[in-house]
Structure formats: C-alpha cells, structure tokens
Motif scaffolding. Structure first.
Motif, mmCIF file in Angstrom:
data_model
loop_
_atom_site.group_PDB
_atom_site.id
_atom_site.type_symbol
_atom_site.label_atom_id
_atom_site.label_comp_id
_atom_site.label_asym_id
_atom_site.label_seq_id
_atom_site.Cartn_x
_atom_site.Cartn_y
_atom_site.Cartn_z
ATOM 1 N N ASP A 48 0.857 -1.182 0.000
ATOM 2 C CA ASP A 48 0.000 0.000 0.000
ATOM 3 C C ASP A 48 0.894 1.233 0.000
ATOM 4 O O ASP A 48 1.556 1.537 0.996
ATOM 5 N N LEU A 49 0.920 1.937 -1.134
ATOM 6 C CA LEU A 49 1.771 3.110 -1.280
ATOM 7 C C LEU A 49 0.999 4.413 -1.124
ATOM 8 O O LEU A 49 1.534 5.487 -1.417
ATOM 9 N N SER A 50 -0.263 4.312 -0.705
ATOM 10 C CA SER A 50 -1.109 5.502 -0.508
ATOM 11 C C SER A 50 -1.201 6.355 -1.774
ATOM 12 O O SER A 50 -1.305 7.574 -1.714
ATOM 13 N N GLY A 51 -1.108 5.695 -2.929
ATOM 14 C CA GLY A 51 -1.355 6.385 -4.196
ATOM 15 C C GLY A 51 -0.225 7.214 -4.739
ATOM 16 O O GLY A 51 -0.416 7.969 -5.691
ATOM 17 N N GLN A 52 0.987 7.104 -4.158
ATOM 18 C CA GLN A 52 2.091 7.873 -4.718
ATOM 19 C C GLN A 52 3.424 7.203 -4.408
ATOM 20 O O GLN A 52 3.557 6.434 -3.462
ATOM 21 N N ASP A 53 4.401 7.482 -5.260
ATOM 22 C CA ASP A 53 5.786 7.173 -4.936
ATOM 23 C C ASP A 53 6.640 8.358 -5.358
ATOM 24 O O ASP A 53 6.128 9.356 -5.866
ATOM 25 N N SER A 104 -6.817 7.485 -9.973
ATOM 26 C CA SER A 104 -7.593 6.761 -8.961
ATOM 27 C C SER A 104 -7.865 5.307 -9.344
ATOM 28 O O SER A 104 -8.013 4.452 -8.481
ATOM 29 N N TRP A 164 -3.252 0.841 -10.255
ATOM 30 C CA TRP A 164 -2.489 0.366 -9.099
ATOM 31 C C TRP A 164 -1.087 0.952 -9.065
ATOM 32 O O TRP A 164 -0.444 0.975 -8.018
ATOM 33 N N THR A 178 1.793 4.173 -10.225
ATOM 34 C CA THR A 178 1.813 5.645 -10.234
ATOM 35 C C THR A 178 2.428 6.242 -11.484
ATOM 36 O O THR A 178 2.582 7.461 -11.566
ATOM 37 N N THR A 238 6.018 3.369 3.086
ATOM 38 C CA THR A 238 5.101 2.315 3.517
ATOM 39 C C THR A 238 4.896 2.418 5.019
ATOM 40 O O THR A 238 5.569 3.185 5.714
ATOM 41 N N ALA A 239 3.985 1.598 5.527
ATOM 42 C CA ALA A 239 3.720 1.594 6.970
ATOM 43 C C ALA A 239 4.952 1.184 7.764
ATOM 44 O O ALA A 239 5.110 1.543 8.943
#
Length: 293
Positions: A183-188, A208, A211, A213, A253-254
C-alpha cells in the motif's frame, strides 16, 4: 578554441532526447542526436559510424535513452559504446554502469548487497514457487526483467485464478520477478541526483483507477519535500552505480521507506514538472565541465 564535440544518444523526436540536445546546443552551438539503431561498428578499423561520422571522434557522448523498449538487445547497444569509450570518448553515464541497471534483477541484487530496503521479492522459473510467493504475499506484482514505466507488469492476487495468470506471465517471462504488492497511498517518489549530488524530489501521484503511479498510466507529478534521512537513503541507493544522472524510485510504507529501483537514465520531465528544475541544462553543464577538466 573549438567547442567540444558532444553527441546525445537517444530517440530522435522524443521530448527528453530533444530537450537534452537543445541544452547541449545552447552551450556548444552544435546539435547531434544519435540513434543507436543506425550505428555501425567496424572491428577491422575500430570505427563506430553514425550517418557518416565516427563516434570515436567525439569528445563526449551523453546517453539519454539507449532504446525505446528495454530488452537484452539494449545490452548489445551499450557494448558498442564501450568501443568509443576505449578510444578515449567520455561517455555519460558510463556504459558499464548502465549495463547493471537495464536488467531489473541486476539492479535489485546490487541494491540488496548495499543493504537498501526493498519490497519482499522472489525470483524463480518454477511455477509452483511462484504460486507459493503469491500465496505468501496475498497480492504480488509480477515484473518483466526488462521494462520501463510499468510496461508488462501485472498484479496477481491469491485465489483460484492465480495459477493460470502465472502461467500466462511465465510464457513471456520465464524468469519471474515477483514483488509483494504494498500500500503506497497512491504515490511514490522520484529522487533526482546529478553526479551523486542530490537535486530534488518529485512525487508521482496515481490516477484513482490504477495500481501504479507511472505517468504512462495516467499519474501526475507533484512537488515533494523529503526528510534528510530519506535523501540519505536515496543517496546510498544510487552510490554503487556511479551514474552521471539518475532518479531513485522510493515509496513510503507503513514499515518505512523502500526503494524500487535506480533509473539507468533518470527523468527530466518529473524534475521539471514536479520540482521546476531544468535537469537537462544541469546535465549538459556537468558534461561540459568534465570534458574541459
């Protein structure tokens, strides 16, 4: 004193190639774009000819793009550039450095040997082991060893259809490079370096419905201000390769930051649109300084 003779290795008509050629021309008054598909090596004479010119007569060559599509064939083009380098031509970046990055597995091995944090990754030709990786990860990204901008990549989730999807991927990619989907929260991030010195960081924000970026898949560039420890991580990631210009792909990441890869060529558009930085001009200035030294 005559201006140095500097050629740009790239794809004629492509924005990044033409932008770099413009930057070189602004400093030297001369514009030369070289398509490696039109180069002829004559081993008897030691010449490396392109449209009537011997590339071994140049002062420097800047490699912006070696091919439109990554494949093992690209490695052969880099071998040709080693001839020019052996005859005294400065090549930016060094062909042997680029060789270690074209193959995704070679890049990964170098990063892991440097103790750079990466996603959990398995590489195998065995279908049952690939299935076991998907079962362990839950969701996995299967990546070709030679590709850019997420081309040829696919996500395979644990479940009844996984085995068939793996077989389809393996039919085109016998050596399967498999990474845990995070899970990259929508960005790298793209962290930009010139001759090992940090320049800036831009974010790639995904569309959106995708998967990944990449801009190729509809992502957008945005500004990003990284913490010093993140800059240090990216600096350590690119250091083993000794590139003239590169972008390090990093994600949060987390469990902390991870590095996906180090780019063989780096991205001008992300630096421009995300950071407001003319990286092509800075690279051209760096090369001119090195040639004059």
């Amino acid at each position: 004193m005559a201006e140095p003779k500097i050629g740009v290795i790239g794809i004629p008509g492509k924005w990044s190639t033409e932008t770099l050629a413009d930057a070189v021309e602004a400093h030297t008054g001369i514009r030369r774009v070289i398509d490696m598909g039109r180069v002829v090596l004559d081993l008897d004479t030691g010449s490396l000819m392109h449209d009537g010119e011997d590339l071994c007569s140049y002062d420097a060559l800047i490699v912006k793009k070696i091919s439109e599509i990554y494949s093992p064939h690209v490695l052969d083009r880099l071998e040709l550039l080693r001839i020019a380098e052996a005859r005294g031509v400065r090549v930016f970046s060094n062909p042997e450095a680029i060789l270690r990055l074209i193959d995704r597995l070679a890049c990964t091995v170098s990063l892991r040997l440097a103790d750079i944090p990466m996603p959990r990754t398995r590489v195998t030709e065995d279908l049952s082991q690939a299935e076991a990786a998907v079962e362990t990860f839950g969701s996995a990204v299967f990546k070709p060893l030679y590709s850019t901008k997420a081309r040829g990549m696919c996500v395979i989730d644990r479940g009844a259809g996984a085995a068939e999807q793996i077989r389809e991927f393996a039919a085109e990619n016998p050596v399967m490079y498999i990474q845990e989907k995070l899970d990259l929260s929508g960005q790298d991030l793209g962290m930009v370096f010139l001759n090992g010195d940090y320049l800036c960081t831009y974010a790639r924000v995904s569309a959106s419905e995708t998967w990944n970026t990449t801009i190729h898949s509809g992502g957008k560039y945005a500004a990003y201000a990284p913490a010093p420890d993140l800059i240090d991580l990216a600096r350590r990631a690119q250091a083993p390769f000794g590139l003239s210009f590169t972008t390090v792909d990093v994600a949060m990441t987390a469990d902390g930051p991870i590095v996906f890869e180090v780019s063989a060529f780096g991205g001008f558009r992300g630096a421009r649109d995300g950071c407001g930085l003319d990286a092509a001009a800075l690279l051209a200035q760096h090369v001119l300084k090195e040639v004059a030294a």
